[in-house]
Design an enzyme around this catalytic site. Structure first.
Site, PDB file in Angstrom:
ATOM      1  N   ASP A 168      10.809  35.398  13.115  1.00  0.00           N
ATOM      2  CA  ASP A 168       9.410  35.471  12.782  1.00  0.00           C
ATOM      3  C   ASP A 168       9.055  34.810  11.358  1.00  0.00           C
ATOM      4  OD1 ASP A 168       6.751  36.829  12.728  1.00  0.00           O
ATOM      5  OD2 ASP A 168       7.279  38.308  11.607  1.00  0.00           O
ATOM      6  N   GLU A 413      18.966  41.929  12.973  1.00  0.00           N
ATOM      7  CA  GLU A 413      18.528  42.463  14.478  1.00  0.00           C
ATOM      8  C   GLU A 413      19.214  41.682  15.760  1.00  0.00           C
ATOM      9  OE1 GLU A 413      14.160  42.313  14.322  1.00  0.00           O
ATOM     10  OE2 GLU A 413      14.267  44.405  13.131  1.00  0.00           O
ATOM     11  N   TYR A 466       9.370  50.321  13.231  1.00  0.00           N
ATOM     12  CA  TYR A 466       8.184  50.161  13.390  1.00  0.00           C
ATOM     13  C   TYR A 466       7.245  51.097  13.953  1.00  0.00           C
ATOM     14  CZ  TYR A 466       9.229  45.696  10.787  1.00  0.00           C
ATOM     15  OH  TYR A 466       9.524  44.756   9.946  1.00  0.00           O
ATOM     16  N   GLU A 502      13.480  48.074   6.786  1.00  0.00           N
ATOM     17  CA  GLU A 502      12.416  47.296   7.401  1.00  0.00           C
ATOM     18  C   GLU A 502      11.484  48.229   7.872  1.00  0.00           C
ATOM     19  OE1 GLU A 502      11.946  43.795   9.416  1.00  0.00           O
ATOM     20  OE2 GLU A 502      13.600  42.767   8.584  1.00  0.00           O
TER      21      GLU A 502
HETATM   22  C1  GCB Z   1      11.522  42.336  12.199  1.00  0.00           C
HETATM   23  C2  GCB Z   1      12.092  41.220  11.494  1.00  0.00           C
HETATM   24  C3  GCB Z   1      11.118  40.477  10.505  1.00  0.00           C
HETATM   25  C4  GCB Z   1       9.737  40.350  11.016  1.00  0.00           C
HETATM   26  C5  GCB Z   1       9.177  41.801  11.171  1.00  0.00           C
HETATM   27  C6  GCB Z   1       7.695  41.681  11.675  1.00  0.00           C
HETATM   28  O1  GCB Z   1      11.913  43.387  12.648  1.00  0.00           O
HETATM   29  O2  GCB Z   1      13.358  41.685  11.096  1.00  0.00           O
HETATM   30  O3  GCB Z   1      11.785  39.083  10.410  1.00  0.00           O
HETATM   31  O4  GCB Z   1       9.026  39.558  10.269  1.00  0.00           O
HETATM   32  O5  GCB Z   1      10.070  42.460  12.105  1.00  0.00           O
HETATM   33  O6  GCB Z   1       7.013  41.778  10.859  1.00  0.00           O
HETATM   34  O7  GCB Z   1       7.560  41.653  12.903  1.00  0.00           O
END
Ligand code: GCB
Length: 589
Positions: A168, A413, A466, A502
């Site tokens: 991403d 990941e 997330y 994250e």
């Molecule tokens: C993730 C990735 C990261 C992305 C992020 C997102 O899990 O490691 O590279 O930018 O999510 O914002 O979706």
């Protein structure tokens, strides 16, 4: 691999500036040997910089394949009896470099330096030409992995190509870090490795010097920040004691300098290299991470090398701003997500006392689809592994002496739920531990604990989560509960320290709404607070890295409105509301 520096025996010439540039639209440059002559019909392009956002031409921005860079330089006559090296800080992703039409070096991988001895290729006292062909194609034989998809259907022009990536961030391309010429004497210090230990109040500095040449003595002199000599020694390997050592500590860095001198049989000094380093230890014990024997809690971010116009090109102005913001907000660390950052950034981290998790460019090793395997013969296979191992070797060769680097991350990941991920990462971790037994090793997860097959190999578990964003989007009420059960599941399966590397929510600076909704600054604040409620309950949680430090460019996509907006700072490095919340929290922890 030593960073090029000047000394009484070494000179450095930086070739940064404006180069000639040409996009190889028909993919003919190699066949037609463009390196034999000056580039025809070139345009001007700055180095270092990504070339993508500099022109107004979408066909340059989106080009898949080769581009060519060229410039001339002068080699003074006085360099005739020296060794002359050319060193490219990084070129994304693959490069071939010629000097005066002679191939000097080729390299695969866009985030680590490469160099070549060009002493016999240059004309002394005359003008010379360097030509670099840079290729930005990602496939399954390199890191990051990717694939070219070619469409042959009635909805697309014949042979329409897309570079598919599974990560991403925008696939910025070009010469991203400086190109330098440097000289050494013909007999010279090729490499220095320093590892440190603490014995009571004293520091132990173990060193290994690799020398090219014979009948040479090695002299070592260790000095503190005032320039006073604190220890001396001889021989290419050994250890030095520093009594009452000042330690390199997070937020309170202290750098010593190891001066290595080579002398010939008459006692004449032949070569000198001065290596800054810090005395510190790192250790994982139980569920804690110790720096100098003191438990360390990681507060900070996942970041990117990314900015307006210059993309991933080295920008010292931006870098210093970033370190000032990190200190302002009370962060003590970041992860070089998702690739090794420039040596200039790592040098800054050493100087500023910011702790780093140094990550290999192994990102996008997951298809997010349980029906398909990515660790498979036609995708991530033995060729990918070879390149991964090579990248690990290059990353350690470059970064081994930096006190700020406290842990290696082998991947972000990956599909570690797949059977074949275990032998793959066993090889990677074995190589890493063989080359550097002094630092803990981690991997950053998206899979959950129940499905993961590899974490027994690692010292620290890193997870990206997330809740409230990709899961239960816009709902913050269950984040605490979801995070609790996630953390407990990992801890039960692997009783090791955990860093949440994250968690974040896209936030458009200036958007406000109460009660909060997704994409507002208010939501980002409420969202983060829920995570903290969970982290604060568990002493095996040893860190929180928010995704992300600043907004950054991605490929175009339905969930990306001009990039990823999960930054706590905007792309222009100004704070969103969450920055004040974090500052209040982190200055207290
Ligand atoms: C993730 C990735 C990261 C992305 C992020 C997102 O899990 O490691 O590279 O930018 O999510 O914002 O979706």
């Amino acid at each position: 691999m030593l960073y090029p520096i000047e000394s009484e025996s070494r000179e450095v010439k930086d070739l940064s500036g404006l180069w000639n540039f040409k996009v190889d639209k028909e993919d003919e440059g190699l066949y037609n040997k463009w390196y034999m002559d000056r580039l025809k019909e070139s345009i001007v392009m700055p180095v270092p910089a990504s070339y993508n956002d500099i022109t107004t031409d979408a066909s340059i921005r989106d080009h898949i394949g080769n581009v060519w860079y060229e410039r001339t330089f002068f080699v003074p006559d006085s360099w005739r009896d020296k060794l002359l090296m050319i060193r490219v800080g990084s070129a994304a992703h693959h490069a071939i470099l010629w000097i005066n039409s002679i191939e000097a070096v080729r390299h695969r991988g866009g985030f680590l330096p490469f160099e070549a001895d060009i002493s016999d290729m240059v004309k002394y006292g005359e003008e010379n030409r360097v030509t670099v062909c840079v290729n930005n194609v990602l496939d399954w034989t390199c890191l990051p992995t990717g694939e070219i998809k070619t469409y042959n259907d009635e909805k697309h022009p014949a042979g329409y190509k897309v570079q598919e990536t599974y990560f991403d961030f925008y696939n910025y391309s070009g010469i991203h870090r400086p190109v330098k010429l440097y000289t050494t004497p013909k007999t010279y210090i090729e490499d220095i490795k320093v590892t440190t230990d603490i014995c009571g109040v004293d520091g132990v500095v173990k060193y290994d010097v690799v020398v090219k040449g014979e009948n040479i003595s090695v002299l070592l002199c260790l000095s503190d920040e005032t320039g006073s000599i604190v220890a001396e020694g001889t021989g290419s390997s050994g250890s030095l004691m520093v009594s009452n050592a000042k330690l390199w500590q997070p937020g309170k860095p202290y750098l010593y300098t190891l001066s290595v001198k080579l002398t010939d049989t008459s006692g004449k000094v032949v070569d000198v290299y001065r290596l800054p380093f810090g005395i510190r230890t790192v250790k994982v014990e139980g569920s804690k991470f110790f720096i100098n024997g003191v438990p360390f809690y990681f507060k900070g971010f996942g970041k990117h090398e990314d900015s307006d116009i210059r993309g991933k090109g080295l920008d010292e102005v931006l870098n210093v701003r970033d370190f000032n913001l990190l200190k302002w907000i009370g962060a003590n660390s970041f992860r070089t997500s998702h690739y090794p950052y420039s040596e200039e950034i790592i040098n800054l981290a050493d100087q500023e006392g910011i702790v780093l998790i140094d990550e290999a460019p192994a990102v996008g090793m997951c298809l997010w689809n349980d029906d398909e395997k990515i660790f498979a013969e036609d995708r991530i296979n033995a060729n990918t592994l070879d390149h991964h191992l090579q990248t690990i070797r290059e990353m350690i060769a470059r970064d081994k002496n930096h006190p700020s680097v406290v842990m290696w991350s082998v991947a972000n990941e990956a599909a570690t739920n797949e059977e074949a991920a275990l032998p793959y990462f066993t090889s990677v971790v074995n190589e890493l531990r063989k080359l550097d037994p002094s630092r803990p090793v981690t991997i950053v997860h998206t899979v959950d604990a129940a499905r993961d097959k590899v974490s027994q190999l690692f010292d620290v578990i890193c997870i990206n989560r997330y809740f409230g964003w990709y899961i239960d989007h816009g709902v913050t009420d269950f984040i605490e509960k979801q995070m609790d059960s996630e953390l407990l599941a990992w801890h039960k399966k692997y009783p090791k320290p955990i860093i949440v590397t994250e968690f974040g929510a896209d936030t458009v600076a200036g958007f406000h709404q109460i009660p909060p909704v997704a994409f507002t600054e208010d939501f980002q604040c409420e969202f983060l607070e829920q995570y903290f409620k969970s982290f604060d309950k568990f002493d095996f949680v040893i860190g929180e890295h928010i995704w992300a430090f600043a907004d950054f460019a991605t490929k175009q996509g339905l969930t990306r409105v001009i990039g990823n907006k999960k930054g706590v700072f905007t792309r222009q490095r100004q704070p969103k509301a969450a920055a004040y919340l974090l500052k209040a929290r982190w200055t207290k922890i």
